[in-house]
Design a protein around this motif. Structure first.
Motif, PDB file in Angstrom:
ATOM      1  N   LEU A   8       0.829  -1.203   0.000  1.00 36.32           N
ATOM      2  CA  LEU A   8       0.000   0.000   0.000  1.00 36.32           C
ATOM      3  C   LEU A   8       0.865   1.256   0.000  1.00 36.32           C
ATOM      4  O   LEU A   8       0.589   2.214  -0.744  1.00 36.32           O
ATOM      5  CB  LEU A   8      -0.923   0.001   1.217  1.00 36.32           C
ATOM      6  CG  LEU A   8      -1.814   1.241   1.359  1.00 36.32           C
ATOM      7  CD1 LEU A   8      -2.744   1.392   0.166  1.00 36.32           C
ATOM      8  CD2 LEU A   8      -2.613   1.180   2.662  1.00 36.32           C
ATOM      9  N   PHE A  11       2.217   1.907  -3.419  1.00 37.70           N
ATOM     10  CA  PHE A  11       1.178   2.388  -4.324  1.00 37.70           C
ATOM     11  C   PHE A  11       0.845   3.857  -4.060  1.00 37.70           C
ATOM     12  O   PHE A  11       0.670   4.643  -5.001  1.00 37.70           O
ATOM     13  CB  PHE A  11      -0.077   1.535  -4.168  1.00 37.70           C
ATOM     14  CG  PHE A  11      -1.250   2.026  -4.970  1.00 37.70           C
ATOM     15  CD1 PHE A  11      -1.246   1.931  -6.359  1.00 37.70           C
ATOM     16  CD2 PHE A  11      -2.348   2.592  -4.338  1.00 37.70           C
ATOM     17  CE1 PHE A  11      -2.335   2.397  -7.098  1.00 37.70           C
ATOM     18  CE2 PHE A  11      -3.427   3.045  -5.072  1.00 37.70           C
ATOM     19  CZ  PHE A  11      -3.416   2.955  -6.457  1.00 37.70           C
ATOM     20  N   ILE A  16      -0.949   5.842  -7.180  1.00 42.50           N
ATOM     21  CA  ILE A  16      -2.289   6.396  -7.017  1.00 42.50           C
ATOM     22  C   ILE A  16      -2.500   7.676  -7.823  1.00 42.50           C
ATOM     23  O   ILE A  16      -3.625   7.998  -8.222  1.00 42.50           O
ATOM     24  CB  ILE A  16      -2.603   6.637  -5.519  1.00 42.50           C
ATOM     25  CG1 ILE A  16      -4.117   6.799  -5.331  1.00 42.50           C
ATOM     26  CG2 ILE A  16      -1.816   7.822  -4.982  1.00 42.50           C
ATOM     27  CD1 ILE A  16      -4.562   6.806  -3.885  1.00 42.50           C
ATOM     28  N   THR A  32      -1.244  -0.820 -10.199  1.00 37.71           N
ATOM     29  CA  THR A  32      -2.293  -1.049  -9.209  1.00 37.71           C
ATOM     30  C   THR A  32      -1.668  -1.318  -7.842  1.00 37.71           C
ATOM     31  O   THR A  32      -0.465  -1.545  -7.731  1.00 37.71           O
ATOM     32  CB  THR A  32      -3.182  -2.240  -9.611  1.00 37.71           C
ATOM     33  OG1 THR A  32      -2.384  -3.422  -9.696  1.00 37.71           O
ATOM     34  CG2 THR A  32      -3.832  -1.983 -10.974  1.00 37.71           C
ATOM     35  N   SER A  33      -2.489  -1.296  -6.813  1.00 39.66           N
ATOM     36  CA  SER A  33      -1.949  -1.423  -5.449  1.00 39.66           C
ATOM     37  C   SER A  33      -1.517  -2.840  -5.114  1.00 39.66           C
ATOM     38  O   SER A  33      -0.688  -3.047  -4.229  1.00 39.66           O
ATOM     39  CB  SER A  33      -2.996  -0.953  -4.432  1.00 39.66           C
ATOM     40  OG  SER A  33      -4.176  -1.732  -4.539  1.00 39.66           O
ATOM     41  N   TYR A  66     -10.054   5.034  -7.391  1.00 39.34           N
ATOM     42  CA  TYR A  66      -9.536   4.020  -6.475  1.00 39.34           C
ATOM     43  C   TYR A  66     -10.476   3.824  -5.286  1.00 39.34           C
ATOM     44  O   TYR A  66     -10.792   2.695  -4.902  1.00 39.34           O
ATOM     45  CB  TYR A  66      -8.140   4.405  -5.988  1.00 39.34           C
ATOM     46  CG  TYR A  66      -7.484   3.333  -5.153  1.00 39.34           C
ATOM     47  CD1 TYR A  66      -7.093   2.132  -5.725  1.00 39.34           C
ATOM     48  CD2 TYR A  66      -7.259   3.513  -3.795  1.00 39.34           C
ATOM     49  CE1 TYR A  66      -6.498   1.136  -4.980  1.00 39.34           C
ATOM     50  CE2 TYR A  66      -6.659   2.524  -3.033  1.00 39.34           C
ATOM     51  CZ  TYR A  66      -6.282   1.334  -3.630  1.00 39.34           C
ATOM     52  OH  TYR A  66      -5.701   0.342  -2.878  1.00 39.34           O
TER      53      TYR A  66
END
Length: 236
Positions: A8, A11, A16, A32-33, A66
């Motif tokens: 996370l 990301f 993001i 993507t995360s 998101y």
């Protein structure tokens, strides 16, 4: 849990900011995360993710796209709770009368990444080898199975449930129903396997990684090797 937070954190630093653009679909990048496996097993929660976003960006909604993913996630759980048979029966019941192709050999080619369409095969081989697949490519391979191969969405649902490390009954049922045209929010689009490939893997790096037999082809041909002349194919 530590791995979930590292994913996370990476990301939120690097991915993001482009998540509301088409760059998030790139197969050749980490856009993507990749926290869905951790979320599936409870090593990180949606509330934690949303909290981390608020803290890092001073309560600003940095990516509506998101954040909206978590709303879709909750919706899929409601869908399964409200209609508990959606893993086995089309939500729009008349789709149960749909005529599908029943060819086990062709289905196995899709499952193992031997359809002959490079992006589809690369995505299915990544799934088989790693247990994971970018979300956009899940749409691509689902549309290919249903629209191009004319096979029942239930085959895709079962295969993903067996192979995905983030396999989630509610989310898979919701998405495969929509892909099959029989869900509550059925897709009104079909992704062309070559055009999609040129958009998400423009230089062919993703395909070269997962379909090494095509590694020697130039970028202009790697997504449509059937357009190559015999000399190019032989030298590659």
């Amino acid at each position: 849990e530590a791995g979930a937070h590292r994913a996370l954190e990476y990301f939120l630093e690097h991915g993001i900011h482009e998540f509301d653009t088409r760059e998030k679909h790139r197969a050749d990048r980490k856009g993507t995360s990749m926290i869905s496996p951790y979320m599936r097993f409870g090593q990180i929660s949606p509330r934690q993710v949303l909290y981390e976003i608020q803290v890092k960006f001073n309560s600003k909604t940095i990516s509506k796209s998101y954040v909206r993913k978590f709303a879709w996630r909750d919706l899929s759980y409601w869908f399964l709770w409200r209609f508990p048979n959606v893993c086995d029966v089309s939500f729009r019941l008349h789709y149960e009368q749909q005529s599908w192709t029943a060819n086990k050999s062709q289905l196995q080619k899709w499952q193992r990444g031997h359809t002959g369409y490079p992006l589809v095969d690369a995505a299915m081989r990544q799934l088989w080898c790693t247990g994971w697949q970018p979300n956009y490519l899940r749409h691509v391979v689902a549309g290919f199975l249903i629209e191009y191969m004319n096979m029942d969405w239930k085959h895709g649902f079962k295969w993903f449930h067996d192979t995905l490390v983030d396999a989630d009954v509610a989310i898979q049922a919701f998405m495969w129903q929509n892909g099959g045209g029989c869900g509550t929010d059925s897709w009104n689009f079909v992704m062309h396997p070559v055009n999609a490939a040129k958009a998400v893997d423009p230089e062919g790096d993703y395909v070269r990684r997962w379909v090494p037999e095509l590694r020697g082809l130039p970028s202009g041909l790697i997504h449509a090797p059937w357009e190559s002349d015999l000399g190019t194919l032989c030298s590659a």
